[in-house]
Design an enzyme around this catalytic site. Sequence first.
Site, short mmCIF file in Angstrom:
data_model
loop_
_atom_site.label_atom_id
_atom_site.label_comp_id
_atom_site.label_asym_id
_atom_site.label_seq_id
_atom_site.Cartn_x
_atom_site.Cartn_y
_atom_site.Cartn_z
N TYR A 142 -5.90 -8.69 6.23
CA TYR A 142 -5.99 -7.95 7.39
C TYR A 142 -6.74 -8.71 8.65
O TYR A 142 -6.55 -8.37 9.84
CB TYR A 142 -6.51 -6.50 7.45
N LYS A 189 -5.19 -8.70 -8.80
CA LYS A 189 -3.99 -9.67 -9.09
C LYS A 189 -4.98 -11.03 -9.75
O LYS A 189 -4.66 -12.18 -9.21
CB LYS A 189 -3.19 -9.81 -8.14
N ASP A 221 0.53 -5.09 -9.93
CA ASP A 221 1.93 -5.03 -10.23
C ASP A 221 2.04 -3.67 -11.08
O ASP A 221 2.97 -2.77 -11.04
CB ASP A 221 2.64 -5.99 -10.40
N ASP A 245 -3.30 -0.41 0.95
CA ASP A 245 -2.27 -0.12 1.95
C ASP A 245 -1.04 0.37 1.35
O ASP A 245 -0.37 1.67 1.46
CB ASP A 245 -2.01 -1.06 2.84
N ASP A 249 0.10 4.71 0.19
CA ASP A 249 1.63 5.32 0.47
C ASP A 249 2.42 5.60 -0.76
O ASP A 249 3.02 6.83 -0.86
CB ASP A 249 2.28 4.22 1.15
C1 IPM Z 1 -2.72 2.64 7.34
C2 IPM Z 1 -1.72 2.29 8.27
C3 IPM Z 1 -2.35 1.12 9.17
C4 IPM Z 1 -2.77 -0.25 8.01
C5 IPM Z 1 -1.58 0.43 10.26
C6 IPM Z 1 -0.91 1.37 11.16
C7 IPM Z 1 -2.19 -0.72 10.72
O1 IPM Z 1 -0.57 1.87 7.73
O2 IPM Z 1 -3.71 3.23 7.64
O3 IPM Z 1 -2.55 2.70 6.27
O4 IPM Z 1 -1.86 -0.90 7.59
O5 IPM Z 1 -3.91 -0.05 7.47
MN MN Z 2 -0.50 2.25 5.45
#
Ligand code: IPM
Ligand code: MN
Length: 352
Positions: A142, A189, A221, A245, A249
Amino acid sequence: MKFNIALLAGDGIGPEVVDQAVKVSNAVAEKYNHEISWTPALTGAAAIDAVGEPYPDETHDVCLAADAVLFGAIGHPRFDNDPSAKVRPEQGLLKMRQKLGLFANVRPTFTFPSLIDKSPLKRERIEGTDLVFLRELTGGIYFGKRGREDNGNTAFDTCAYTRDEVERLARKGFEMAQQRSGKLCCVDKANVLETSRLWRETVQNLESDYPNVEVSYEFVDAVAMRLIQWPNSYDVLITENLFGDVLTDEASVISGSMGLMPSASIGEKTSLFEPIHGSYPQAAGKDIANPLATVLSAAMMFETAFGLKEEAKAIRDVVNKSLAEGVVTEDLADGGKAYKTSEVGDWLATHV
Ligand code: IPM
Ligand code: MN
């Protein structure tokens, strides 16, 4: 006690969900005799529109002066479909993480007894899940060197980590594991990436400082697969920025709705609390978004930033009560009555 909280509502549904967290926090403060003053500040697309910058210096000053930051969401579709846009709302988020030194992003995943059948995963697999990711938040790909070469026909993003960056995150992971079940998983990884080998080596060197923590090392993975097959087998997981990240999710699906999971970002300066969901622009202004992730982020704020466990528990309890009694927004209504975002907030504030 007296608290000064920076309020960064941001974009999309951000302002609506943050409003509910403010109502609930004020109600808890009243109940336990605390005084909160809220200082709103601009961020995201809203800040670009107002001052041309997604994380203005004035906003940073407000955050630095505050005891905690409560954050809504950032992002607007107007920028997503324009690859040439020079300023993007997301840059504000990254700048904020970097300038506040928020190197550890704490993202729990747990199930709510009354919602277990809302998850797309089978009850017997997810029942009792209670895990937490510590995602490194200010390093890696990032923030690495990026660019184009070859007349724009080659693009690159680099992932770099220093031993210190890994160590400070890993220590937080060990400490959290000590307070929980004593199990820590390092997700990397290391069979391919040099940065992952540095992660593994650094974590291995720390093991002797925490003899009561049992550490496992797993490839990202494989974790992606096991996480939804046997989420119960995990407790604390530490990982680098991009892996974290993606995996968090994925993990949020276990709880049944993206609108439920809170997070805390901690580090060198003021800590920040935010829902893990995004700005959900399709729902903006409609008073339909689920405010619970933000309300639960406020609970994390009371506990982590102010050390007020009872207040945090009061918020979690009233959230559970609302779920059990079906006072829910449309994402969880399942054919039953769907409450508005603001109605859920009012109910929580009254019943806390
Ligand atoms: C998160 C979001 C952010 C990230 C984006 C919006 C830049 O997806 O907070 O997980 O990738 O960190
Ligand atoms: Mn995210």
